[in-house]
Design an enzyme around this catalytic site. Structure first.
Site, PDB file in Angstrom:
ATOM      1  N   TYR A   7      88.397  14.993 -66.117  1.00 37.22           N
ATOM      2  CA  TYR A   7      87.800  16.217 -65.568  1.00 37.22           C
ATOM      3  C   TYR A   7      86.646  15.865 -64.623  1.00 37.22           C
ATOM      4  CZ  TYR A   7      85.220  20.704 -65.799  1.00 37.22           C
ATOM      5  OH  TYR A   7      84.547  21.866 -65.514  1.00 37.22           O
TER       6      TYR A   7
ATOM      7  N   ASP B 242      87.552  16.786 -76.592  1.00 36.86           N
ATOM      8  CA  ASP B 242      87.488  18.058 -75.887  1.00 36.86           C
ATOM      9  C   ASP B 242      88.838  18.751 -76.080  1.00 36.86           C
ATOM     10  OD1 ASP B 242      87.699  20.090 -73.965  1.00 36.86           O
ATOM     11  OD2 ASP B 242      86.406  19.051 -72.548  1.00 36.86           O
TER      12      ASP B 242
ATOM     13  N   ILE C 264      89.527  22.160 -75.567  1.00 34.68           N
ATOM     14  CA  ILE C 264      89.359  23.538 -75.094  1.00 34.68           C
ATOM     15  C   ILE C 264      90.663  24.169 -74.613  1.00 34.68           C
ATOM     16  CG2 ILE C 264      86.965  23.065 -74.472  1.00 34.68           C
ATOM     17  CD1 ILE C 264      87.789  23.158 -71.539  1.00 34.68           C
TER      18      ILE C 264
ATOM     19  N   LYS D  23      89.323  29.010 -71.903  1.00 35.74           N
ATOM     20  CA  LYS D  23      90.700  28.779 -71.469  1.00 35.74           C
ATOM     21  C   LYS D  23      91.701  29.486 -72.378  1.00 35.74           C
ATOM     22  CE  LYS D  23      88.643  25.929 -68.676  1.00 35.74           C
ATOM     23  NZ  LYS D  23      88.386  26.288 -67.260  1.00 35.74           N
TER      24      LYS D  23
END
Length: 507
Positions: free
Chosen positions: A177, A262, A264, A300
């Site tokens: 990211y 992570d 998400i 998200k």
């Protein structure tokens, strides 16, 4: 070796920076006084990357089907707008969930007053149950381990502040990211070290790559505090398989470093294999649970990035305690907590939402990937996320970052699509692009695909003309064959140029 370097300068660097500082607003130069902080005056935020430049191009010329049909279409924003109507319907049926309605105003005084930074108990309970529901009920989460942050951005930084000091490092598999630059290191002063993943194995994380990155860090006298992974992956749109996750847990346990997962995008999985979270893995693999931490948000999975709901779930008591103290700098508003506690506690609604949302994401994913395939553009096979990892290596004039950026500029300026180049994700192979599909309706998607078809068709015609001229020159044995200014230029003969035969079939 590093993706990013420590933003905290040495005393010598600080002195040099201070002596050259010019305050342009006051017209004042100081040799012994720095007016602003290092953070305020450095460019380490990452905003100058092509990832953010694409957003600026969109902001300057945004597409609108009627108002600006030739504008830039935003395909660089991983936002889920596909199922917001379902939440709108729920709100209409449950007005008491808001303290700003006649039905819910009786809770106004309680919710509007100061709330402990631990968070509303009903909110933490609802989030914990929702996280378990997303994982099919295979694992339960303790509400007392939930720490709030201002979106995933704030939650990610909070974890780094708890785990590392300036100059310490985290390993990060790439491509990764782009905004990790901002989220993880801009204010914390940590370093991020790449773990190179390649297309030869679909960019999977291997133990060998982890060992190499760790070894390089130790040889450079860099203290590695942890490994940060995204699962499902941003930008790949893939879930990390169970065996890889087990290998990762064994690695961090052997090195006695932290693992930050992570997760998400965990509820955006729309195809097999099913999502496996790190919480399931540590039930099967012996490890020090104090090393395991999860980042989560509702940006998200529910499509609510504006609510700024970020969650840290840590198995380490000290991190939970410290994180709660730090969360006062980025709390989720009590009004938002109150609303979401009611929404997430409606199990019938959340079950229906998760199923329908996955269905809609899958449909948009298929619309995009099938449309790209029709013009000969492949994408990495994916089963999650709000984007695809598009392979444009065949369109590069040269297999370099410069070649990739040159192609990206054409796509932005001429095709008018904001897609994100792989180099901004620190991909080691030029020619990959992330394309987001969940922030637009079907009609906008069709416009995007039409522009891509026209672009590929025009490329095919150009290459076909060049090929015909080349054949004629070869037949005539013209001395101009050796003239670099002619159509025989090495640039046109690049092995990375698109195949005229393939393009002719697809145009």
């Amino acid at each position: 070796m590093t993706i990013y370097t420590d933003v905290r300068p040495s005393p010598k660097m600080h002195t040099l920076h201070s002596s050259l500082l010019v305050d342009h607003t006051m017209g004042f130069t100081s040799s012994n006084h720095q007016l602003l902080s290092t953070i305020a005056t450095n460019d380490q935020h990452g905003e100058n990357s092509p990832y953010f430049d694409g957003w600026k191009a969109y902001d300057n010329d945004p597409f609108h089907p009627r108002g600006n049909p030739n504008g830039v279409i935003q395909m660089g924003l991983a936002e889920n707008q596909l199922s917001l109507d379902l939440i709108e319907e729920w709100i209409a049926k449950n007005p008491s969930a808001s303290i700003c309605t006649p039905e819910g105003v009786n809770r106004f005084k309680d919710i509007a007053n100061f709330q402990d930074y631990h968070g509303l108990p009903e909110f933490r309970t609802a989030v914990a149950k929702f996280m378990g529901r997303v994982r099919g009920g295979r694992v339960a989460f303790d509400p007392d381990r939930i720490v709030m942050g201002g979106g995933a951005t704030g939650a990610s930084e909070l974890v780094v502040f708890c785990l590392a000091d300036p100059g310490d490092a985290f390993l990060v598999p790439s491509p990764c990211y782009p905004a990790f630059d901002r989220d993880l290191r801009w204010r914390t002063g940590v370093q991020l070290l790449p773990v190179a993943c390649k297309s030869s194995n679909n960019f999977q994380i291997t133990r060998a790559a982890l060992e190499e990155a760790y070894k390089n860090a130790i040889e450079a006298n860099i203290r590695v505090k942890g490994l940060i992974i995204t699962n499902p992956s941003n930008p790949l749109g893939t879930t990390v398989d169970k065996e890889t996750l087990k290998s990762i847990v064994r690695f961090i346990n052997d090195k006695n470093i932290h693992l930050v997962c992570d997760e998400i995008y965990s509820a955006t999985v729309f195809g097999p294999p099913n999502f496996v979270g790190i919480s399931e893995i540590i039930q099967e693999v012996d490890c020090n649970r104090d090393l395991i931490h999860i980042i989560y948000s509702l940006s998200k999975d529910l499509g609510l990035p504006g609510f700024r709901v970020g969650i840290v779930y840590s198995y380490n008591d000290a991190v939970v305690s410290c994180g709660r103290k730090m969360s006062s700098f980025g709390l989720v508003s009590s009004q938002t907590q109150h609303f979401l506690a009611s929404l997430l506690s409606d199990e019938e609604f959340t079950e229906r939402f998760l199923a329908e949302n996955a269905k809609r994401i899958k449909n948009s994913h298929q619309l995009l990937t099938k449309g790209l395939a029709q013009v000969g553009i492949a994408c990495l096979p994916s089963n999650a996320g709000l984007f695809v990892w598009m392979d444009l290596r065949s369109l590069l004039k040269e297999a370099t970052i410069e070649g990739e950026i040159a192609l990206w500029r054409v796509i932005i300026k001429e095709v008018k699509l904001n897609v994100s180049p792989g180099s901004s994700f620190h991909c080691v192979e030029p020619g990959w692009f992330r394309v987001c599909f969940a922030n637009m309706d079907t009609k906008t998607m069709e416009v995007s695909l039409k522009r891509i078809r026209e672009f590929i068709s025009s490329k095919g015609k150009t290459e076909n003309v060049a090929t015909k001229k080349l054949k004629l020159r070869r037949l005539s044995f013209s001395s101009r064959m050796y003239d670099e200014s002619s159509a025989m230029s090495p640039r046109l003969m690049s092995p990375h140029s698109p195949s005229p035969v393939v393009l002719a079939k697809t145009s």
